[in-house]
Write a protein that holds these residues in place. Structure first.
Motif, PDB file in Angstrom:
ATOM      1  N   ALA A 289       0.652  -1.376   0.279  1.00  0.00           N
ATOM      2  CA  ALA A 289      -0.076  -0.044  -0.250  1.00  0.00           C
ATOM      3  C   ALA A 289       0.727   1.231   0.440  1.00  0.00           C
ATOM      4  CB  ALA A 289      -1.212   0.029   1.075  1.00  0.00           C
ATOM      5  N   ARG A 290       2.025   1.428   0.852  1.00  0.00           N
ATOM      6  CA  ARG A 290       2.374   2.430   1.024  1.00  0.00           C
ATOM      7  C   ARG A 290       3.534   2.284  -0.678  1.00  0.00           C
ATOM      8  NH1 ARG A 290       3.614   0.604   6.059  1.00  0.00           N
ATOM      9  NH2 ARG A 290       5.989  -0.600   4.841  1.00  0.00           N
ATOM     10  N   GLN A 291       3.900   2.152  -1.220  1.00  0.00           N
ATOM     11  CA  GLN A 291       4.467   1.571  -2.625  1.00  0.00           C
ATOM     12  C   GLN A 291       3.970   2.216  -3.117  1.00  0.00           C
ATOM     13  OE1 GLN A 291       6.643  -1.419  -4.345  1.00  0.00           O
ATOM     14  NE2 GLN A 291       6.919  -2.612  -2.072  1.00  0.00           N
ATOM     15  N   ALA A 292       2.293   1.851  -3.157  1.00  0.00           N
ATOM     16  CA  ALA A 292       1.072   2.264  -4.137  1.00  0.00           C
ATOM     17  C   ALA A 292       0.825   3.730  -3.826  1.00  0.00           C
ATOM     18  CB  ALA A 292      -0.096   1.698  -3.986  1.00  0.00           C
ATOM     19  N   VAL A 293       0.992   4.197  -3.303  1.00  0.00           N
ATOM     20  CA  VAL A 293       0.683   5.794  -2.235  1.00  0.00           C
ATOM     21  C   VAL A 293       2.572   6.392  -2.991  1.00  0.00           C
ATOM     22  CG1 VAL A 293       1.085   7.752  -0.533  1.00  0.00           C
ATOM     23  CG2 VAL A 293      -0.198   5.854  -0.418  1.00  0.00           C
ATOM     24  N   GLU A 294       3.425   6.415  -2.926  1.00  0.00           N
ATOM     25  CA  GLU A 294       4.598   6.745  -3.130  1.00  0.00           C
ATOM     26  C   GLU A 294       4.738   6.245  -5.046  1.00  0.00           C
ATOM     27  OE1 GLU A 294       7.747   4.261  -1.574  1.00  0.00           O
ATOM     28  OE2 GLU A 294       7.564   5.130   0.466  1.00  0.00           O
ATOM     29  N   ALA A 295       3.744   5.682  -5.339  1.00  0.00           N
ATOM     30  CA  ALA A 295       3.735   5.780  -6.732  1.00  0.00           C
ATOM     31  C   ALA A 295       2.738   6.813  -7.538  1.00  0.00           C
ATOM     32  CB  ALA A 295       3.869   4.304  -7.141  1.00  0.00           C
ATOM     33  N   ASP A 296       2.255   7.064  -6.661  1.00  0.00           N
ATOM     34  CA  ASP A 296       0.600   8.330  -7.044  1.00  0.00           C
ATOM     35  C   ASP A 296       0.397   7.409  -8.273  1.00  0.00           C
ATOM     36  OD1 ASP A 296      -0.312  10.385  -6.509  1.00  0.00           O
ATOM     37  OD2 ASP A 296       0.680  11.542  -8.989  1.00  0.00           O
TER      38      ASP A 296
ATOM     39  N   SER B  62      -5.534  -9.774  -0.906  1.00  0.00           N
ATOM     40  CA  SER B  62      -5.383  -9.612   0.777  1.00  0.00           C
ATOM     41  C   SER B  62      -5.928  -9.707   1.583  1.00  0.00           C
ATOM     42  CB  SER B  62      -3.943  -8.368   0.767  1.00  0.00           C
ATOM     43  OG  SER B  62      -3.885  -8.720   2.546  1.00  0.00           O
ATOM     44  N   GLN B  63      -5.869 -10.583   3.021  1.00  0.00           N
ATOM     45  CA  GLN B  63      -6.360 -11.040   4.051  1.00  0.00           C
ATOM     46  C   GLN B  63      -6.178  -9.593   4.796  1.00  0.00           C
ATOM     47  OE1 GLN B  63      -6.555 -15.269   5.365  1.00  0.00           O
ATOM     48  NE2 GLN B  63      -4.885 -15.277   4.103  1.00  0.00           N
ATOM     49  N   HIS B  64      -5.390  -8.915   4.734  1.00  0.00           N
ATOM     50  CA  HIS B  64      -5.254  -7.733   5.651  1.00  0.00           C
ATOM     51  C   HIS B  64      -5.762  -6.540   5.241  1.00  0.00           C
ATOM     52  CE1 HIS B  64      -2.248 -11.119   7.300  1.00  0.00           C
ATOM     53  NE2 HIS B  64      -1.827 -11.536   6.157  1.00  0.00           N
ATOM     54  N   GLY B  65      -6.921  -6.484   4.810  1.00  0.00           N
ATOM     55  CA  GLY B  65      -7.704  -5.475   5.201  1.00  0.00           C
ATOM     56  C   GLY B  65      -7.276  -4.188   5.742  1.00  0.00           C
ATOM     57  N   ARG B  66      -6.992  -4.546   6.955  1.00  0.00           N
ATOM     58  CA  ARG B  66      -6.291  -3.954   8.215  1.00  0.00           C
ATOM     59  C   ARG B  66      -5.572  -2.618   7.514  1.00  0.00           C
ATOM     60  NH1 ARG B  66      -8.850  -6.022  13.817  1.00  0.00           N
ATOM     61  NH2 ARG B  66     -10.998  -6.383  13.844  1.00  0.00           N
ATOM     62  N   SER B  67      -3.760  -3.511   7.513  1.00  0.00           N
ATOM     63  CA  SER B  67      -3.182  -3.023   7.284  1.00  0.00           C
ATOM     64  C   SER B  67      -3.297  -2.276   6.094  1.00  0.00           C
ATOM     65  CB  SER B  67      -2.164  -4.225   6.709  1.00  0.00           C
ATOM     66  OG  SER B  67      -1.682  -5.226   8.479  1.00  0.00           O
ATOM     67  N   TYR B  68      -3.696  -1.940   5.224  1.00  0.00           N
ATOM     68  CA  TYR B  68      -3.479  -1.845   3.852  1.00  0.00           C
ATOM     69  C   TYR B  68      -4.662  -0.214   3.612  1.00  0.00           C
ATOM     70  CZ  TYR B  68      -6.922  -4.768   1.469  1.00  0.00           C
ATOM     71  OH  TYR B  68      -7.679  -5.520   0.737  1.00  0.00           O
ATOM     72  N   PHE B  69      -6.403  -0.798   3.667  1.00  0.00           N
ATOM     73  CA  PHE B  69      -6.960   0.482   3.485  1.00  0.00           C
ATOM     74  C   PHE B  69      -6.452   1.845   4.351  1.00  0.00           C
ATOM     75  CE2 PHE B  69     -10.005  -2.856   1.574  1.00  0.00           C
ATOM     76  CZ  PHE B  69     -10.527  -2.063   0.943  1.00  0.00           C
ATOM     77  N   ALA B  70      -6.195   1.784   5.557  1.00  0.00           N
ATOM     78  CA  ALA B  70      -5.262   3.083   5.764  1.00  0.00           C
ATOM     79  C   ALA B  70      -4.715   3.720   4.768  1.00  0.00           C
ATOM     80  CB  ALA B  70      -4.386   2.649   7.198  1.00  0.00           C
ATOM     81  N   PRO B  71      -3.806   3.705   4.538  1.00  0.00           N
ATOM     82  CA  PRO B  71      -2.300   3.711   3.434  1.00  0.00           C
ATOM     83  C   PRO B  71      -2.840   4.780   2.309  1.00  0.00           C
ATOM     84  CG  PRO B  71      -1.257   2.441   4.484  1.00  0.00           C
ATOM     85  CD  PRO B  71      -3.078   1.962   4.798  1.00  0.00           C
ATOM     86  N   LEU B  72      -4.188   3.769   1.979  1.00  0.00           N
ATOM     87  CA  LEU B  72      -5.081   4.298   0.881  1.00  0.00           C
ATOM     88  C   LEU B  72      -5.801   5.227   0.996  1.00  0.00           C
ATOM     89  CD1 LEU B  72      -5.729   0.730  -0.751  1.00  0.00           C
ATOM     90  CD2 LEU B  72      -3.696   1.896  -1.405  1.00  0.00           C
ATOM     91  N   GLU B  73      -6.303   4.780   2.449  1.00  0.00           N
ATOM     92  CA  GLU B  73      -7.670   5.923   2.916  1.00  0.00           C
ATOM     93  C   GLU B  73      -7.020   6.940   2.687  1.00  0.00           C
ATOM     94  OE1 GLU B  73     -11.006   2.714   4.034  1.00  0.00           O
ATOM     95  OE2 GLU B  73      -9.769   3.483   5.555  1.00  0.00           O
ATOM     96  N   ALA B  74      -5.851   7.744   3.301  1.00  0.00           N
ATOM     97  CA  ALA B  74      -5.243   8.962   3.679  1.00  0.00           C
ATOM     98  C   ALA B  74      -4.831   8.949   1.864  1.00  0.00           C
ATOM     99  CB  ALA B  74      -4.081   8.561   4.211  1.00  0.00           C
ATOM    100  N   ALA B  75      -4.358   8.798   0.965  1.00  0.00           N
ATOM    101  CA  ALA B  75      -4.116   9.230   0.176  1.00  0.00           C
ATOM    102  C   ALA B  75      -5.463   9.127  -0.992  1.00  0.00           C
ATOM    103  CB  ALA B  75      -3.453   8.304  -1.006  1.00  0.00           C
ATOM    104  N   GLY B  76      -6.866   8.617  -0.764  1.00  0.00           N
ATOM    105  CA  GLY B  76      -7.684   8.879  -1.456  1.00  0.00           C
ATOM    106  C   GLY B  76      -7.859   8.035  -3.107  1.00  0.00           C
ATOM    107  N   ILE B  77      -6.793   6.173  -2.307  1.00  0.00           N
ATOM    108  CA  ILE B  77      -6.648   5.625  -3.703  1.00  0.00           C
ATOM    109  C   ILE B  77      -8.034   4.274  -3.719  1.00  0.00           C
ATOM    110  CG2 ILE B  77      -5.457   3.859  -4.702  1.00  0.00           C
ATOM    111  CD1 ILE B  77      -2.895   5.660  -3.630  1.00  0.00           C
ATOM    112  N   PRO B  78      -8.685   4.822  -4.385  1.00  0.00           N
ATOM    113  CA  PRO B  78      -9.414   3.440  -4.329  1.00  0.00           C
ATOM    114  C   PRO B  78      -9.693   2.008  -4.695  1.00  0.00           C
ATOM    115  CG  PRO B  78      -9.959   4.880  -6.708  1.00  0.00           C
ATOM    116  CD  PRO B  78      -8.821   5.438  -6.238  1.00  0.00           C
TER     117      PRO B  78
END
Length: 438
Positions: free
Chosen positions: A104-111, A120-136
């Motif tokens: 998720a952090r890589q996705a945010v950094e790559a815009d 992924s089974q780990h939604g709690r881990s990746y949704f926070a970074p995506l939501e902060a960046a507004g990435i669907p």
């Protein structure tokens, strides 16, 4: 990069290109149609990400990022999406919270403008970074509850909830006793509740609980779980128990390790009881049936619940053609694999939404708004028209963003997964009535 900076950069580049083309003369204008790196000159490349676990001890989904790459090659060979090149970044999620957060952090950094067709089974881990960046997050596999809760998640199927409820309904029509073998994990704890809701919808009984058999999701041997499942399904020592002749069923939802479980099950059930076996797509696929002997293998007669039409359905032909042309040498891309199929559908949705934006600048937030407002995205008949407006949300406890509750009932006959009975059923009402805790 902000919309303002993107617009300014494009304006400067456009002016420079115009000046250059004018200077070199009309004979070279044909070569001035696009800036290097762009497709068709209609805008900057569209960068997205697809992640999935690879080379882990539990569930692996290498076909999902491989299908994403093949889709991008196909789209770009046709001029891109609205003239924009599609760039796909991939990430190994590693089946860990740390791995998911890292992707998720890589996705945010790559815009990126979206995360598409990922597992992924780990939604709690990746949704926070995506939501902060507004990435669907478009068309995930449905392996985490957060995919059906986050307002930036746009699921294309009903995830494990619909599969388990559907399996319960399918087995409730043919089984008097059901044993469920499932991962001994927090996400796995919800599976018996969903299966039981499906059993109740088929049998009309107030209390028809399945036997809950917990097991490790990365074991190399499941003999103990197999013995417990056989006993719970109404057999003793491989023989049908009184009242359970031919009516006991064992279903497993262990992802990639479902094959390992049924291998152990076959050894434990060496006398050949009449217990029926069942599972869900993603745990049993046509590829697995083929690898294990086809009609002479352990899955002959097995009941299977899926999200989509059977792999042999002509509706999959466009996907098969893309795989044939763009991934024919990549054995990770299996057209019968539900992960590959989900990625195809997710990218179909992404493409249609980008097309709906026309010549507008494409950003993550604009894609999310378009998804929120769409009156329906068509996927070639593979799903119902998909929409995620507020009025399309469902009263499903813990899973309000299940907008497609449809499942398909299948069975292995002659070594081939074929449609069983009516073929498809919407499990939304069943899920709405399911308890959220035991």
């Amino acid at each position: 990069m902000t919309d303002r900076r993107r617009t300014l950069s494009r304006s400067i580049a456009s002016a420079a290109r115009t000046a250059l083309c004018t200077a070199v003369g009309a004979s070279l204008i044909g070569g001035c149609g696009a800036l290097p790196g762009n497709a068709g000159g209609s805008g900057e490349p569209l960068t997205v990400m697809t992640w999935a676990p690879e080379n882990t001890k539990a569930t692996n989904m290498p076909g999902m990022p491989a299908m994403a790459k093949a889709y991008a090659r196909w789209v770009n060979a046709r001029g891109g999406i609205n003239g924009r090149e599609l760039r796909v970044l991939t990430c190994n999620e590693e089946n860990t919270p740390k791995g998911a957060a890292g992707c998720a952090r890589q996705a945010v950094e790559a815009d990126v403008v979206a995360v598409v067709g990922s597992y992924s089974q780990h939604g709690r881990s990746y949704f926070a970074p995506l939501e902060a960046a507004g990435i669907p997050f478009i068309g995930g596999f449905g392996a985490s509850a957060e995919e059906f809760q986050s307002t930036l998640s746009y699921p294309v199927n009903g995830g494990q909830p619909t599969l388990l409820a559907g399996t319960g309904h399918q087995l409730g029509r043919v089984c008097s006793k059901v044993a469920l073998v499932r991962p001994d994990t927090l996400p796995g704890d919800t599976l018996p509740l969903l299966l039981n809701a499906g059993l109740k919808s088929a049998q009309g009984a107030e209390d028809v609980p399945s036997a809950d058999i917990r097991a490790a999701d990365d074991a190399t041997d499941y003999s103990d779980a197999a013995r417990r499942a056989l006993s719970a399904a109404g057999t003793r020592g491989g023989q049908a128990a009184a009242g359970g002749s031919g009516k006991g069923c064992v279903t497993a939802a262990l992802g990639e390790h479902t094959e390992t479980f049924f291998d152990s099950f076959r050894r434990v059930d060496e006398d050949g009881s009449k217990v029926k076996i069942a599972s869900v797509l993603g745990s049993i696929s046509q590829g697995l049936v083929n690898r294990t002997g086809g009609k002479n293998g352990p899955f002959e007669g097995a009941y299977v619940t899926g999200w989509y039409p059977v792999a042999s359905d002509p509706l999959w032909e466009p996907m098969r053609q893309v795989i044939s042309k763009q991934a024919f040498a990549d054995d990770r891309v299996d057209p019968t694999d539900v992960g590959t199929q989900t990625t195809w559908i997710a990218y179909t949705v992404f493409t249609e939404i980008v097309k709906s934006l026309g010549d507008e600048e494409v950003t993550a937030r604009r894609i999310a708004r378009a998804l929120d407002d769409t009156e329906g995205v068509k996927t070639g008949g593979l799903t119902p028209a998909l929409r995620w407006r507020y009025e399309d949300m469902r009263a499903v406890g813990g899973f309000p963003r299940i907008v497609n509750g449809r499942v398909t009932f299948q069975q292995v006959k002659g070594g081939v997964l074929v449609t069983q009975g009516d073929g498809a059923m919407d499990m939304t009402r069943t899920l709405e009535s399911a308890p959220t805790s035991s």
